[in-house]
Design an enzyme around this catalytic site. Structure first.
Site, PDB file in Angstrom:
ATOM      1  N   ARG A   2      13.160  61.273  58.790  1.00 51.04           N
ATOM      2  CA  ARG A   2      12.349  60.086  58.492  1.00 51.04           C
ATOM      3  C   ARG A   2      13.181  58.818  58.419  1.00 51.04           C
ATOM      4  O   ARG A   2      14.196  58.786  57.727  1.00 51.04           O
ATOM      5  CB  ARG A   2      11.609  60.275  57.165  1.00 51.04           C
ATOM      6  CG  ARG A   2      10.501  61.248  57.355  1.00 51.04           C
ATOM      7  CD  ARG A   2       9.730  61.610  56.146  1.00 51.04           C
ATOM      8  NE  ARG A   2       8.807  62.648  56.583  1.00 51.04           N
ATOM      9  CZ  ARG A   2       7.493  62.606  56.444  1.00 51.04           C
ATOM     10  NH1 ARG A   2       6.932  61.598  55.812  1.00 51.04           N
ATOM     11  NH2 ARG A   2       6.739  63.569  56.917  1.00 51.04           N
ATOM     12  N   LYS A  36      -4.631  51.996  47.588  1.00 48.33           N
ATOM     13  CA  LYS A  36      -5.033  51.878  48.993  1.00 48.33           C
ATOM     14  C   LYS A  36      -6.111  50.783  49.103  1.00 48.33           C
ATOM     15  O   LYS A  36      -5.768  49.616  49.104  1.00 48.33           O
ATOM     16  CB  LYS A  36      -5.460  53.238  49.518  1.00 48.33           C
ATOM     17  CG  LYS A  36      -4.289  54.243  49.347  1.00 48.33           C
ATOM     18  CD  LYS A  36      -4.460  55.516  50.077  1.00 48.33           C
ATOM     19  CE  LYS A  36      -3.457  56.578  49.650  1.00 48.33           C
ATOM     20  NZ  LYS A  36      -2.072  56.323  49.988  1.00 48.33           N
TER      21      LYS A  36
HETATM   22  C1  LIG Z   1      -5.256  62.533  49.753  1.00 47.81           C
HETATM   23  C2  LIG Z   1      -4.255  61.859  48.896  1.00 47.81           C
HETATM   24  N1  LIG Z   1      -4.251  62.134  47.576  1.00 47.81           N
HETATM   25  C3  LIG Z   1      -3.366  61.548  46.745  1.00 47.81           C
HETATM   26  C4  LIG Z   1      -2.433  60.640  47.213  1.00 47.81           C
HETATM   27  C5  LIG Z   1      -1.494  60.007  46.258  1.00 47.81           C
HETATM   28  O1  LIG Z   1      -1.949  58.724  45.951  1.00 47.81           O
HETATM   29  P1  LIG Z   1      -0.931  57.628  45.403  1.00 47.81           P
HETATM   30  O2  LIG Z   1      -0.431  56.908  46.615  1.00 47.81           O
HETATM   31  O3  LIG Z   1      -1.725  56.797  44.473  1.00 47.81           O
HETATM   32  O4  LIG Z   1       0.146  58.390  44.722  1.00 47.81           O
HETATM   33  C6  LIG Z   1      -2.415  60.322  48.574  1.00 47.81           C
HETATM   34  C7  LIG Z   1      -1.453  59.370  49.090  1.00 47.81           C
HETATM   35  O5  LIG Z   1      -0.911  58.832  49.662  1.00 47.81           O
HETATM   36  C8  LIG Z   1      -3.343  60.956  49.449  1.00 47.81           C
HETATM   37  O6  LIG Z   1      -3.347  60.681  50.749  1.00 47.81           O
END
Ligand SMILES: Cc1ncc(COP(=O)(O)O)c(C=O)c1O
Length: 507
Positions: A115, A343
């Protein structure tokens, strides 16, 4: 000194009071209780409410204004005032350790899953563009448009959201200053939890530093407390898998969105044991959507609780932006919902919402909550603003524009013969099926065409399912999409990637 200036200023203001005699004034000055007098005086208090007279802030803080001379703080004797003569050089690890670490990195490079981070600063000035340099701090021709940000609706730079954050920082500083139970719970945290509970139609909500932590902590804590069997969709996010594994409870993985397989597993489970069925509403990499109602009904038939991750749906779906369950009128069937503030809402942080007792258990026993600093008050204030905007008409309009944008992008890509994975959500995944080619696509799009879309490789997707994951926001225009497609055409022919009339790959 500051307090003397304040006192003098109050005294000047107080002279406007026709009832205040000189003796009272001098007593008040001596006893340092001028603002208390001002607040009680009918004339002064009225002038103050009308804003005619403003008194500088004076506080009668306990322990702050005690009479008598203040004891001097004695500084400890410092033995080392001089800077060290030598810079602290980084030391290599012992060779045995280094060689194992390097072998691992080499293996990642060999299979093209190593990465690298693209360093790009997204700009608030012109969404969805980003600056590829640190200076000068303004957009230029060479800057890139971003096609993979999870700031789906651009809320991270919404003026009301940034305004709320800045205002709260000015009032309360940048850090929460403690864990939730040791000084890190402000009114903003409480207001945000109330707002989230309300949004999801639940009794209570609980904040975490991210939804990764929310999922991990909740599944781990509940699994243990309930001594539960946990049933998990095969496509579940790493944070749920971590929580389930950390609970050390029996785990059963059902094929992605496969109700028959889930039922087969539930039927074989221990009928006397509690159960949790965990799945996502929108799967973030492949864009698939869960049959929420059927999964919930099936789980409840076996007396299991439902845990649903709505991370990629909150803000984007439903009349108030509460997620896919709201859009489908199914929110009441979800026992525990988890979401992110990072997000669609444009900030950072995660949460769960559920019944009062369930939240209380996770709050009281979840180590991912207890032993970590809480999110800053400013983040909480920004999140309340963002959630409220997306729950109202402005949010509904943004959601419509978002929908129009990603539907158009999907149609344009399909018409041009690109292998778009078939999915009903806002994610537009383009199948590549090869880690090296996915990375080369990304690099060429960025360097030659100034377009940034991240290649998604193992372990985020299974090997052979490598893809480019496109996200269109309300700010991506049809013209930008046409430019993207001409750039993709160029990359596709250079890398000899196949186009197809009717692409189909079981998602
Ligand atoms: C489906 C899903 N659940 C949980 C998370 C975790 O969320 P956070 O970015 O708030 O840690 C992500 C994150 O990128 C995700 O895609």
């Amino acid at each position: 000194m500051a307090s003397l200036i304040k006192t003098a200023a109050v005294a000047v203001a107080m002279r406007k009071c026709p009832f205040l005699s000189n003796e009272v004034l001098s007593f008040a000055l001596k006893s340092r209780s001028l603002s208390m007098f001002a607040k009680k005086c009918p004339v002064m208090s009225k002038l103050m409410t009308q804003g005619v007279v403003t008194l500088p802030a004076t506080y009668d803080l306990k322990g702050e204004n005690e009479a008598g001379p203040e004891e001097e703080l004695k500084l400890p004797t410092l033995t080392k005032l001089e800077a060290p003569t030598q810079k602290n050089e980084a030391q290599p690890l012992p060779p045995k350790y280094d060689s194992i670490l390097n072998d691992n990195i080499e293996a990642k490079k060999r299979d093209s899953t190593y990465r690298t981070f693209q360093v790009l600063s997204r700009t608030a000035e012109k969404k969805p563009y980003a600056m590829a340099r640190t200076t000068p701090l303004q957009l230029e021709d060479e800057d890139v448009s971003v096609w993979c940000s999870n700031d789906y609706l651009g809320m991270s730079s919404h003026p009301k959201v940034t305004g709320a954050v800045i205002d709260t920082i000015n009032r309360h500083g940048v850090g929460a200053g403690g864990t939730r139970s040791i000084g890190g719970t402000s009114h903003y945290h409480v207001e945000l939890e109330d707002t989230l509970a309300d949004l999801h139609g639940k009794d209570s909500a609980l904040l975490f530093s991210s939804c990764y932590v929310a999922n991990d902590t909740t599944l781990q804590t509940l699994g243990r407390v309930l001594n539960a069997e946990i049933y998990s969709d095969q496509g579940n996010h790493a944070s749920m898998i971590a929580g389930i594994n950390n609970s050390r409870m029996p785990k059963f993985v059902f094929r992605h969105n496969d109700l028959d397989h889930l039922e087969e597993l539930l039927a074989k489970g221990d009928p006397d044991r509690m159960k949790i069925v965990a799945f996502e509403s929108v799967y973030s990499m492949t864009g698939t959507i869960a049959p929420i109602e059927e999964l919930c009904d099936l789980a409840h038939k076996y007396n299991a609780l439902t845990f649903v991750d709505e991370v990629h749906a909150v803000g984007l779906y439903g009349y108030h932006g509460a997620g896919l369950a709201e859009e489908r009128g199914m929110a009441h069937k979800i026992d525990i919902v988890s979401g992110t503030l990072g997000k669609s809402y444009g900030l950072v942080g995660g949460y769960i919402a559920s019944t009062g007792p369930l939240i209380d258990v996770v709050r009281s026993l979840g180590s991912g909550l207890i032993f970590t600093t809480s999110i800053p008050p400013s983040t909480a204030a920004g999140a309340v603003t963002s959630i409220n905007i997306l729950a109202q008409q402005e949010g509904r309009e943004l959601r419509l524009r978002h929908r129009a944008a990603y539907n158009l992008l999907r149609v344009k890509l399909l018409k041009a013969g690109f292998p778009v994975l078939d999915c009903p959500s806002h994610i537009v995944p383009l199948h590549i099926g090869d880690a090296l080619k996915a990375t080369l696509c990304m690099d060429t799009l960025l360097e030659k065409h100034k377009l940034y879309v991240q290649a998604i490789n193992y372990p985020t997707v299974p090997r052979g399912r490598e893809l480019l994951r496109f996200v269109a926001t309300p700010y991506h225009t049809p013209r930008m999409m046409d430019y993207l497609i001409s750039a993709l055409d160029d990359v596709w022919s250079n890398l000899d990637l196949p186009k197809c009339e009717n692409f189909s790959l079981k998602n």
